[in-house]
Each structure stands twice: as structure tokens, then as C-alpha cells.
Design an enzyme around this catalytic site. Structure first.
Site, PDB file in Angstrom:
ATOM      1  N   GLY A   7      -1.041  -5.505   6.800  1.00 26.42           N
ATOM      2  CA  GLY A   7      -1.095  -6.969   6.709  1.00 26.42           C
ATOM      3  C   GLY A   7      -0.524  -7.732   7.881  1.00 26.42           C
ATOM      4  N   GLU A   8       0.640  -7.323   8.351  1.00 27.78           N
ATOM      5  CA  GLU A   8       1.301  -8.133   9.373  1.00 27.78           C
ATOM      6  C   GLU A   8       1.008  -7.683  10.800  1.00 27.78           C
ATOM      7  OE1 GLU A   8       5.262  -9.655   7.306  1.00 27.78           O
ATOM      8  OE2 GLU A   8       4.464  -7.832   6.460  1.00 27.78           O
ATOM      9  N   ALA A  55       0.837  -1.208   0.000  1.00 25.32           N
ATOM     10  CA  ALA A  55       0.000   0.000   0.000  1.00 25.32           C
ATOM     11  C   ALA A  55       0.868   1.254   0.000  1.00 25.32           C
ATOM     12  CB  ALA A  55      -0.935  -0.010   1.203  1.00 25.32           C
ATOM     13  N   GLN A  60      -8.326  -7.498   6.792  1.00 25.35           N
ATOM     14  CA  GLN A  60      -6.944  -7.901   7.082  1.00 25.35           C
ATOM     15  C   GLN A  60      -6.667  -7.920   8.575  1.00 25.35           C
ATOM     16  OE1 GLN A  60      -3.425  -7.472   4.787  1.00 25.35           O
ATOM     17  NE2 GLN A  60      -4.299  -5.633   3.901  1.00 25.35           N
ATOM     18  N   ARG A  74      -2.790   6.027   7.492  1.00 18.78           N
ATOM     19  CA  ARG A  74      -4.059   6.276   6.816  1.00 18.78           C
ATOM     20  C   ARG A  74      -4.670   4.953   6.353  1.00 18.78           C
ATOM     21  NH1 ARG A  74      -4.655  10.305   1.728  1.00 18.78           N
ATOM     22  NH2 ARG A  74      -6.890  10.699   1.834  1.00 18.78           N
ATOM     23  N   LEU A 129      -6.835   3.087   3.759  1.00 20.36           N
ATOM     24  CA  LEU A 129      -7.179   3.356   2.359  1.00 20.36           C
ATOM     25  C   LEU A 129      -8.547   2.804   1.991  1.00 20.36           C
ATOM     26  CD1 LEU A 129      -3.654   2.566   0.896  1.00 20.36           C
ATOM     27  CD2 LEU A 129      -4.609   4.809   1.472  1.00 20.36           C
TER      28      LEU A 129
HETATM   29 MO1  MOS Z   1       5.180 -11.213   4.441  1.00 22.61          MO
HETATM   30  S1  MOS Z   1       5.781 -12.739   5.697  1.00 22.61           S
HETATM   31  O1  MOS Z   1       6.552 -10.235   4.415  1.00 22.61           O
HETATM   32  O2  MOS Z   1       4.686 -11.845   2.972  1.00 22.61           O
END
Ligand code: MOS
Length: 738
Positions: free
Chosen positions: A704-705, A511, A638, A628, A630
Site C-alpha cells: 500500500g505505501e 496482507a 495499489q 510475494r 497475492l
Molecule cells: Mo497508513 S498512513 O499506515 O494507513
């Protein structure tokens, strides 16, 4: 409409997906394609004495059985050092050595998948086995400090202050070992590749990869091709979680097999084949020592991680990282060491290091708070780091305090009794726990181009790839906002190395990286269109300064005299073709002056059966600081997904290696426990939105993480609060509570 960014827009590729028209790697139908099946080693270590292919060769439709005896040699050895710690050493039939169980040792190619599978089952492999060892704990004496695996941003060791002094100055010391197991990626879509040669020097790959450009570079080097003669396509992915980041052996084997039979070859991993050859998360042994004064001031922190790597390659699970920066603490020592084992090389899994690391650290912090008889959230607030304590930099943005506050309020944390084991519902014990989520905000250079077509459609083109997270959708929103168009007027093309170059979709950086490139390209296009209008004698805007013209609802308008305006369509009709713009979004070195992380606070309630030790997570709340947001819908999805995975770390996941055979006991999706719907409560997700312009022009830090960090500790801490029993080795299964 103008503020397309942030809206909970439904995925623009959603309809394609639910109607089956989104083509994932194996959905591509290429004429004359042959089908390949991998053959994996049945032992952990040794040599292949012989492979009898006679019976396999007799199966109708079999085209080739490729083994180390007849495989072509690669231009570059697959175990050559590349200088890139993310490049893995591969097992692609270049020798007779077996280095781990489930190592590819052959490829059977046939007219149909069924024939290839039948023939693969008929291969007779004789091994000369050698003693193997897949254990971590009994071999701590062999642990060494990694040399090759360390990335520049993750040195294996760190020290500030004097941890012995800090521990001596403490009123209370806490020292314990936390363990996390070997965890295996099981994305919905297994790894797959279709290799299509065009003569001896040009290769196209449909590949389920998180990094089309990385795959192109690696494959080109191995086969001695020019990178521009290798095209990698990855339009849709059913998850990857890091396992599709590096290029693994099967990708190379698909290309080798295709060259061998002179036809396109399709190769997909079967579920059991995903345990070993495509990376997994190493088990960790994390020894943590914490020192604090009676008033709750942290004085010392020592975090020592030992993880596994393979016998032939090096990957470091950087679990001690969070201890370097999460708390204000004067004396801190961290380290990472590795033990070599006869297993497939561990690799990136969602929040590498930070997921198991926050599990251990945030349990240790909870334990110290308990020892001090201080509320665990109050303890964290007291030691909140107002600056980055690791490098003494300012945070680019940090809304962790607000996350704690909003979360505590929402969860009702104030009512939590300090003494564990006091909340009950009949024979069910109830516990509340919380923990901090944290993950670095990564960004890499990326390029994009956008084109406004005469029919009014805006085309966004950038390499990248969508893991399923919503990349198509957020890129459409970013372009739509810059061009003041509805997102429905935007078409996004990604997942092809013919498009502008972008980084791997890993490290939660897509992103911020690709989004910035699309933002800059779209903004440049807007300027270019205004420039065209003011420089065109036929335009009502002719002669105005660029800054005097605005773009509103598909119309260029003179700011001072709105009656002077024209539609983009009228402008494009005169130009006679589409107008495009490109941006190469580089990193601003000034951002190094700041420490950039995404943060969060997660709260869990568990109900533990007093007789059976069965644990149910009854509430899970996460409040995050991702910069931010999105798209509120894909962001929420997620966040919730990461929290569910955190439940899996706390309660379910465990890849069990049989020490005698070296093989995985539960090596398939059916036997490998992950949370299912019945395990997951209604998850509450919130965020404190604070755009971070130091990380990216669009203000995003990455999502994501982040949510997988902290979640396991919040649940483990809740289990302690319910039962008074501290289980330090996850998963916390009922037997550990009884
Ligand atoms: Mo992630 S484990 O950096 O796809």
C-alpha cells in the site's frame, strides 16, 4: 486453481460494490436513527464566549444542540496520556477552549440531515479570540525534539560515524533545504459513524475506521465501558490512507449525541470538515547535506526534518527515516524536531515520513549525481546498501538492484543525456528522472478462524477491515490455496470486533499480518480434516498416517494409493456439521535478526512547456520488490494509485493556511488539487517477485505505501532534467519555473 495466490482475481466484493449492495458505514439503515451535524470553530485559537442556540432550537425536527455547556463528561479525559503514540487527544466538548480552526465545538441532532444542517447554520457563536500562529518557517527557533510521539521503531535522532569528518573527507558537498506542504486526506468516503446504544453500558458503532479493535479500546476507555461491551463494525471503506487509523473526535461525539437523545445517531463529516480534525500530513522542512568523493562514493549524509505538531498533542512526521538505511554511507546523522502550531494534530498519511522523506533524499541524491557528472542510477548503484547500514543486519529480502535494472531497461534509461535541458520537442522540454521507493515491512499479531461447511463452502472469519485495497479478495485466495478450493467457494467475513482480533489496517501490514493468520488457520483446518479421516473407521483412509494423505480438488487422497480416497463432503456428512480451525499468528522474534523493507524504482518522463512552465507527466514506470504478490490485479491497482498520489505531491497538493485567520483557504475537495484522469499518463507497473519468508509465512512484505515513496522525487528530478531548474519546494507549480 491450486495456485490461487497471485492470480489476478477480480475483487470478490466487486459485484456488491457496483450494484450498491456493499454497505458502507452511512448505508446502514437503523430504525429510529437521528442525524447529527458537527459544528466547527471559525477561529484558530481562543475561547467560546457564548453559543446562542435559540434559533437553532426552533427548527422543526431538532432534537438537541450539544455544546460544551450541556455535553456529558467522559469517564476518561480525552486528552489523557495513553502511552500509545497513535492515540490522539480529542476535542469532544469537555471545555470552552478552541485549539485550532475546524475544531468540533458542537453537535446538532435532528430528525433529518436537512434539519440538522439548517439548525447548525443558525447557531450564533461568540468567540474570545487569542493570537494564533500556524507557521513553521519563521519559528524554527522554537523547534524541539519530540518526547511522546516517538515510536520505538522511529527514534527522533540517529547517528553513526562522524558526519563532520565525512563531510570534510568529501570532494563535493551539497547542502540544501527541501520543503513539502501540509497535505490533507480526501478519501472517496468521508469519515462517518453510526452510534447505537443498548442500555447505558453497551454500545455498537458502525464506523468508517481502519482499526475496529483500536476504536473499540479507545471508545471503551473514554466512556468507561468494558471493551467486550463495545462492538465496532466496518465492513466496507472508501479509502482512509491513514486518516481513519486513529479514533478522532467525531466518533466520540456521535456516541455522546446518541446517548444525549436516547436514539441511534448517524454522523458524517462534510467535505470541508475533513481539513483539520482528522489528521493531515504535516508540512516538512528538510535540510539535507550530502558529501561524496569524485568517484561517486558517498561519505556523509545529514538529514534534519522539522515538522509541525499541534499545540496540545504530538505527532512526528518521520521524514528523515530513509536516510538511515537507504545507502551505504559511513557517516550519517538524522533528526526530527517539531514546532507547535494552532492546527489540528497532524497524523498518519500514506507512507508517513517515508513519502516526504524519499522526496527530499532522492532529490538530494540526484543533485549530487549531477554535481559529480555521474548518471543518477549509476550513483545509486555505486552506493547500494548490501546490508542494512543502520543496524548492520542482513536484509530479509532485497531485490532493489533488479528493480533498478528492469526499470532502466524498460524505460530506456541508457539513452538519457547527462546534461539537463537537451531533450526537446519543439518548445517543449523533455526530462527523465528516477528515484528509489522504500517502505518498512511491518507485521503485527493477528488471529483468524476458518470453517468448512457441510455444503462445501469455506468461511473465513477475521476482524480486520478492507480499505478498498482488496483485503476480502486476497484472504479468499490465501484460504483457497491452503484448502485446494477455487476462491469462488470461499466466503470472507471481516470488519466486526466480534471476529478474531487483528491489527489496524495501516503500515501496509494487513496482507502479511492477517494473511498469515488466515494461511495458518486454513492449513490447520486441512490437517484437522485429514486427522478426522484417518481416525475414522468408516473412512477409506482409516489408519493412514496424516502425512500420507493429501488434499486435492476437494478430495482426501492416499499419496501412495490414490484409489483410496474420499471427498471432503463425504467426510463432513459423517461428522454431521462444519469443521473449523483457528490460528493466532504471533511474530517470530527471529525476524529481528533481519532488516525488512519493500523496495522499488520509479522512472518518470515529463514534458515542460518552455513558455508557460506547464508540466505534464508523460510516462511513469514503477518496478517494485513487495515480496510475494497475492493478487496481480489488486496489487497493480495499489501500485498505480500510490504513483498517482506521488504525482500529486510533486505537482498538485497544497493545503494553504491563511496566516492571519489561521484557516484553510482551499479547505474542500473542489479547491484542493489532486491529480485527475487528464493529469495521469498510462502508468506502467512491474514487480520483481521475491517471497520474503522472514516477514510472513505467505511471503508478502506489503504494497500500500511503497509506491507513493520515490514517485515525487522521480518527477521532480525529471523536471530538473528537462529544464535545468531545481525546484526544491513542492508542489512544483508553473510559477516556480518561470
Ligand atoms: Mo497508513 S498512513 O499506515 O494507513
Amino acid at each position: 486453481m491450486p495456485h490461487a495466490i497471485g492470480q489476478p482475481l477480480t475483487r470478490i466484493d466487486g459485484r456488491l460494490k457496483v450494484t450498491g449492495r456493499a454497505r458502507y458505514t452511512t448505508d446502514h439503515r437503523i430504525p429510529n436513527t437521528a442525524h447529527a451535524v458537527l459544528v466547527m470553530s471559525a477561529i484558530a485559537k481562543g475561547r467560546i464566549a457564548s453559543i446562542d442556540t435559540r434559533a437553532a432550537g426552533r427548527v422543526t425536527g431538532v432534537l438537541a444542540v450539544v455544546t460544551h455547556e450541556n455535553a456529558s463528561r467522559l469517564a476518561t479525559p480525552p486528552d489523557a496520556e495513553t502511552g500509545n503514540p497513535s492515540t490522539r487527544k480529542l476535542q469532544v466538548l469537555q471545555d470552552d477552549v478552541v485549539r485550532y480552526p475546524n475544531q468540533p465545538i458542537g453537535v446538532v441532532v435532528a430528525e433529518s440531515l436537512e434539519a440538522a444542517r439548517e439548525a447548525a447554520a443558525l447557531l450564533v457563536v461568540q468567540y474570545a479570540a487569542e493570537p494564533h500562529d500556524v507557521r513553521l518557517e519563521p519559528r524554527l527557533g522554537q523547534a524541539y525534539t519530540p518526547r511522546h510521539a516517538a515510536r520505538a521503531d522511529q527514534p527522533p535522532e540517529s547517528a553513526r560515524g562522524d558526519v563532520a569528518r565525512g563531510l570534510a573527507a568529501a570532494d563535493v558537498r551539497h547542502e540544501h533545504v527541501y520543503r513539502t506542504p501540509l497535505e490533507t486526506h480526501n478519501p472517496m468516503e468521508p469519515h462517518a459513524t453510526i452510534a447505537v446504544w443498548d442500555g447505558p453500558t453497551r454500545l455498537a458503532l458502525h464506523d468508517a475506521t481502519q482499526g475496529i479493535f483500536g476504536a473499540r479500546k479507545r471508545i471503551a476507555a473514554l466512556f468507561g465501558l468494558r471493551p467486550e461491551d463495545v462492538r465496532v463494525i466496518s465492513e466496507f471503506l472508501g479509502g482512509g490512507f491513514g486518516s481513519k487509523g486513529p479514533t478522532w473526535s467525531h466518533v466520540v461525539l456521535a456516541a455522546m449525541a446518541a446517548r444525549h437523545v436516547g436514539r441511534p445517531v448517524k454522523l458524517a463529516l462534510a467535505r470541508p470538515q475533513m481539513f483539520g480534525p482528522i489528521g493531515w500530513r504535516s508540512p516538512t522542512r528538510q535540510a539535507i547535506a550530502v558529501g561524496a568523493r569524485r568517484d561517486g562514493t558517498l561519505t556523509a549524509l545529514r538529514h534534519e526534518t522539522v515538522a509541525l505538531t499541534s499545540s496540545f498533542d504530538e505527532f512526528m512526521e518521520p521524514a528523515s527515516m530513509p536516510s538511515r538505511m537507504l545507502y551505504s554511507c559511513p557517516d550519517v546523522v538524522t533528526s526530527h524536531r517539531l514546532v507547535r502550531a494552532d492546527i489540528g494534530t497532524p497524523s498518519y498519511m500514506r507512507a508517513p515520513g517515508w513519502a516526504p522523506g524519499t522526496y527530499a533524499l532522492e532529490c538530494a541524491i540526484d543533485e549530487m549525481a549531477h554535481a559529480l557528472e555521474i548518471d543518477p542510477l549509476a550513483f545509486r548503484l555505486k552506493n547500494h546498501a548490501d546490508r542494512d547500514p543502520e543496524k548492520n543486519r542482513r536484509w530479509s529480502t532485497k531485490a532493489l538492484r533488479e528493480c533498478y535494472e528492469v526499470g532502466a531497461e524498460q524505460f530506456g534509461w541508457k539513452a538519457r543525456p547527462l546534461i539537463p535541458g537537451t531533450l526537446r520537442d519543439g518548445h517543449v522540454r523533455i526530462g527523465w528522472g528516477m528515484a528509489t521507493a522504500v517502505y518498512p515491512a511491518h507485521r503485527s499479531p493477528a488471529s483468524a478462524r476458518v470453517r468448512l461447511e457441510p455444503d462445501g463452502l469455506l468461511i473465513v472469519e477475521t476482524g480486520s477491515q478492507d480499505l478498498g485495497t482488496g483485503t476480502y479478495t486476497i484472504l479468499a485466495q490465501i484460504a483457497a490455496e491452503a484448502m485446494r478450493l477455487p476462491a469462488t467457494r470461499v466466503r470472507v467475513r471481516i470488519g466486526d470486533t466480534e471476529l478474531p482480533e487483528t491489527p489496524v489496517s495501516g503500515g501496509s501490514q494487513t496482507a502479511a499480518s492477517v494473511g498469515t493468520a488466515v494461511h495458518l488457520a486454513s492449513t490447520a483446518l486441512r490437517q484437522k480434516l485429514i486427522q478426522l479421516a484417518v481416525g475414522d473407521g468408516r473412512s477409506p483412509l482409516s489408519g493412514l498416517a496424516v502425512t500420507d494423505v493429501a488434499l486435492e480438488n476437494g478430495r482426501l487422497v492416499a499419496r501412495a494409493a490414490p484409489s483410496r480416497n474420499e471427498t471432503l463432503q463425504a467426510l463432513l456428512a459423517r461428522v454431521g456439521m462444519g469443521v473449523d480451525a483457528r490460528a493466532d499468528a504471533e511474530l517470530d522474534p527471529a525476524h529481528e535478526r533481519y532488516a525488512s523493507y519493500a523496495f522499488g524504482a520509479e522512472f518518470a518522463e515529463v514534458r515542460v512547456d518552455g513558455d508557460l512552465g506547464q508540466i505534464r507527466v508523460s510516462r511513469l514506470l514503477g518496478v517494485f520488490d513487495p515480496g510475494r504478490v497475492l493478487n496481480a490485479k489488486t496489487a497493480r491497482s495499489q501500485f498505480a494509485g500510490g504513483m498517482v498520489w506521488g504525482m500529486g505531491i510533486a505537482l498538485h497538493e497544497d493545503t494553504v493556511l491563511d496566516e492571519r485567520l489561521g484557516r484553510v483557504v482551499n479547505g474542500n475537495l473542489a479547491d484542493y488539487h489532486v491529480p485527475v484522469h487528464a493529469d495521469v499518463p498510462a502508468i506502467e507497473v512491474q514487480w520483481v517477485e521475491r517471497p520474503d519468508e522472514h516477514v510472513s509465512a505467505i511471503g508478502a512484505k506489503g504494497i500500500g505505501e511503497l509506491p507513493i515513496t520515490g514517485a515525487a522525487a522521480a518527477i521532480a528530478n525529471a523536471v530538473f532534467h528537462a529544464t535545468g531548474r531545481r525546484v526544491r519546494d513542492v508542489p512544483i507549480t508553473p510559477d516556480k519555473l518561470l
